[in-house]
Design a protein around this motif. Structure first.
Motif, short mmCIF file in Angstrom:
data_model
loop_
_atom_site.label_atom_id
_atom_site.label_comp_id
_atom_site.label_asym_id
_atom_site.label_seq_id
_atom_site.Cartn_x
_atom_site.Cartn_y
_atom_site.Cartn_z
N LYS A 248 -4.38 22.80 5.59
CA LYS A 248 -4.32 24.13 6.84
C LYS A 248 -4.43 23.10 7.49
CE LYS A 248 -5.52 28.15 5.31
NZ LYS A 248 -6.51 29.11 3.96
N TYR B 5 -8.08 25.60 13.21
CA TYR B 5 -8.55 26.29 13.54
C TYR B 5 -8.46 25.89 15.10
CZ TYR B 5 -7.42 29.25 9.45
OH TYR B 5 -6.60 29.29 8.36
N HIS B 6 -7.91 26.55 16.25
CA HIS B 6 -7.90 26.11 17.72
C HIS B 6 -7.80 25.74 18.39
CE1 HIS B 6 -10.72 23.67 20.52
NE2 HIS B 6 -10.90 23.29 20.11
N TYR C 99 -2.99 25.20 18.31
CA TYR C 99 -1.64 26.11 18.66
C TYR C 99 -1.16 25.99 19.62
CZ TYR C 99 -5.93 29.27 16.69
OH TYR C 99 -6.97 29.55 15.58
N SER D 47 1.95 25.26 9.17
CA SER D 47 0.95 24.83 8.16
C SER D 47 0.82 25.45 6.85
CB SER D 47 -0.35 25.11 9.18
OG SER D 47 -1.44 25.43 8.85
N HIS E 124 -1.75 28.94 3.29
CA HIS E 124 -2.05 30.53 4.57
C HIS E 124 -1.60 32.06 3.70
CE1 HIS E 124 -3.71 28.68 7.90
NE2 HIS E 124 -2.25 27.34 7.67
N ASP F 4 -4.33 34.88 5.57
CA ASP F 4 -4.77 34.58 6.36
C ASP F 4 -3.82 35.03 7.94
OD1 ASP F 4 -4.36 32.08 6.03
OD2 ASP F 4 -6.33 31.32 6.76
N LEU G 82 -4.21 34.47 12.09
CA LEU G 82 -3.84 33.09 12.47
C LEU G 82 -2.61 33.47 13.63
CD1 LEU G 82 -4.19 30.71 12.94
CD2 LEU G 82 -2.69 29.92 10.78
N ALA H 187 -3.90 35.18 16.80
CA ALA H 187 -5.06 33.91 17.47
C ALA H 187 -3.98 32.98 18.40
CB ALA H 187 -5.40 33.31 17.42
#
Ligand SMILES: *[C@@H]1O[C@H](CO)[C@@H](O)[C@H](O)[C@H]1NC(C)=O
Ligand SMILES: *[C@@H]1O[C@H](CO)[C@@H](O)[C@H](O)[C@H]1NC(C)=O
Ligand SMILES: *[C@@H]1O[C@H](CO)[C@@H](O)[C@H](O)[C@H]1NC(C)=O
Ligand SMILES: *[C@@H]1O[C@H](CO)[C@@H](O)[C@H](O)[C@H]1NC(C)=O
Ligand SMILES: *[C@@H]1O[C@H](CO)[C@@H](O)[C@H](O)[C@H]1NC(C)=O
Length: 395
Positions: free
Chosen positions: A325, A328-329, A333, A339, A342, A345, A349, A352
């Motif tokens: 994965k 998350y940042h 992105y 990725s 998943h 989520d 994602l 976001a």
């Protein structure tokens, strides 16, 4: 002497036992380790010293041995496995006559009972109208599936599948049993479908249903390829496995016996989780499936074999993931394309990633510096089997 022996007895017994146990564990592990190391050394040597894989052209190909019943094993793929659900006009305009200008034909490999995953994909990265209205490109989404493996529930699942398709019109299904060992059959279905019903597409993507695709970044990347000088030709991009040895441990999911693949090394291939090919490569792969023996059931390796005999090499992209994965940042992105892992989520994602993109994408020098630092922290940790390599941090 006797006293000594009694002293030793107490003490050493424990020590001896511990040593024996440690040795036992070590031997067992070493056996594994040894085998692992040896097979990799052999495989890499083969890959980097010879890298010819000529045997693929001669040994595995069965073009010179047409079957008595008139069609070759694979050429008659849609005869052998007829479509149970199909949408022949998915890549054509409203009247069904002219071809649409499709940027990306997106296949998602999905098991018949993964209703929830498919729904999440439709609402997020696979949303055709989002691609059309927000990105200004035509993306055609199809879920590729077979027959539910469990006979007891087969007809129930099939009914639900049919209803789902009535509602969304985005499933294709052939009459093979949907199992891990039939993934090559599913791969052939995708390339045959594309050849017959969507030959004009600029790109074809094959993806698992548990990955996340940052569609805006992917579309941007594909458009850059289209605009580049060489054009979108001869492209096969993803997370590349180089010189991977066949797994010979019987307990592994990826076990391949010697009589199926006797050589020490697979040709280079991209991880099956998600990769993209240009239209001309898709057509070459189709040609290869007509002559290659498709008994090797690991679909991404089979794809590598097809590409090799057609003289196509995979291209590594740092932000296509193989296994893990993505962290998350927002600074990730920015660049991420795919990725893996998943399912629960995807929606959060997607929100976001999209929100971040909408907020503002042009950043100053200091922001770039900050993001590089963040990416180094997230991607360059030794103990962490990260999705993207450390070098991706500097892109
Ligand atoms: C797909 O995207 C469009 C445009 O952004 C949006 O209006 C629509 O609700 C989305 N569809 C789904 C199923 O979420
Ligand atoms: C693949 O599908 C075929 C056709 O349905 C079936 O006969 C075969 O058992 C399946 N193979 C595996 C390994 O599941
Ligand atoms: C494909 O290879 C398998 C295993 O090596 C073999 O059993 C089979 O007969 C071959 N099929 C064709 C059509 O050559
Ligand atoms: C044999 O394989 C090579 C790649 O290793 C490829 O370039 C070549 O075109 C193939 N030859 C034939 C006759 O298929
Ligand atoms: C985003 O950046 C552009 C150009 O740098 C600027 O014109 C615009 O106002 C910014 N938008 C937001 C929402 O900050």
């Amino acid at each position: 002497m006797f006293i000594n022996f009694r002293r030793i007895h107490k003490w050493k017994c424990v020590q001896l036992l511990t040593t024996a146990m440690v040795l036992c564990v070590l031997t067992v592990c070493w056996e594994e380790l040894d085998h692992h190391v040896v097979s990799h050394v052999r495989s890499y040597s083969y890959r980097y010293l010879f890298n010819r894989y000529d045997f693929l052209n001669t040994t595995i190909s069965h073009s010179n041995h047409p079957r008595k019943d008139g069609y070759s094993r694979v050429a008659g793929h849609s005869v052998k496995y007829p479509y149970l659900i199909n949408h022949p006009n998915k890549c054509r305009g409203k009247n069904g006559k002219v071809w649409d200008d499709v940027l990306l034909l997106l296949f998602v490999k999905s098991s018949p009972d993964n209703f929830k995953r498919r729904q999440a994909i439709r609402e997020t990265w696979g949303n055709e109208s989002f691609a059309w209205s927000q990105l200004g490109v035509s993306v055609t989404l199809l879920f590729a599936t077979g027959i539910y493996a469990d006979e007891a529930h087969r007809s129930r699942v099939q009914d639900a599948l049919q209803q789902e398709d009535n509602a969304f019109g985005d499933l294709i299904q052939q009459s093979f049993i949907d199992t891990f060992h039939n993934l090559t059959t599913k791969l052939i279905m995708q390339f045959h479908w594309s050849h017959k019903y969507c030959p004009q597409t600029h790109f074809l993507m094959s993806a698992d249903d548990d990955i996340f695709v940052h569609m805006p970044n992917l579309v941007k990347y594909l458009q850059q390829l289209l605009d580049s000088q060489s054009g979108a030709k001869d492209i096969w991009v993803g997370h590349v496995h180089k010189g991977a040895p066949p797994v010979r441990r019987k307990d592994s999911k990826y076990f391949v016996p010697y009589d199926l693949y006797p050589w020490p090394s697979y040709p280079d291939y991209t991880a099956g989780a998600g990769y993209v090919v240009s239209g001309d490569v898709a057509s070459k792969i189709y040609q290869a499936t007509l002559v290659l023996n498709s008994s090797l059931y690991i679909d991404d390796v089979f794809m590598g074999m097809c590409a090799k005999i057609m003289g196509v090499s995979p291209l590594e992209h740092a932000y296509f993931s193989g296994g893990g994965k993505a962290p998350y940042h927002p600074c990730i992105y920015d660049h991420m394309i795919t990725s893996h892992g998943h399912s629960a989520d995807v929606r959060s994602l997607w929100r976001a990633a999209i929100d971040f993109r909408a907020s503002n994408s042009s950043r100053g020098f200091l922001d770039e510096l900050y993001c590089t630092a963040v990416r180094v922290m997230l991607l360059c940790r030794l103990h962490l089997q990260s999705t993207y390599s450390c070098t991706a941090a500097f892109n």
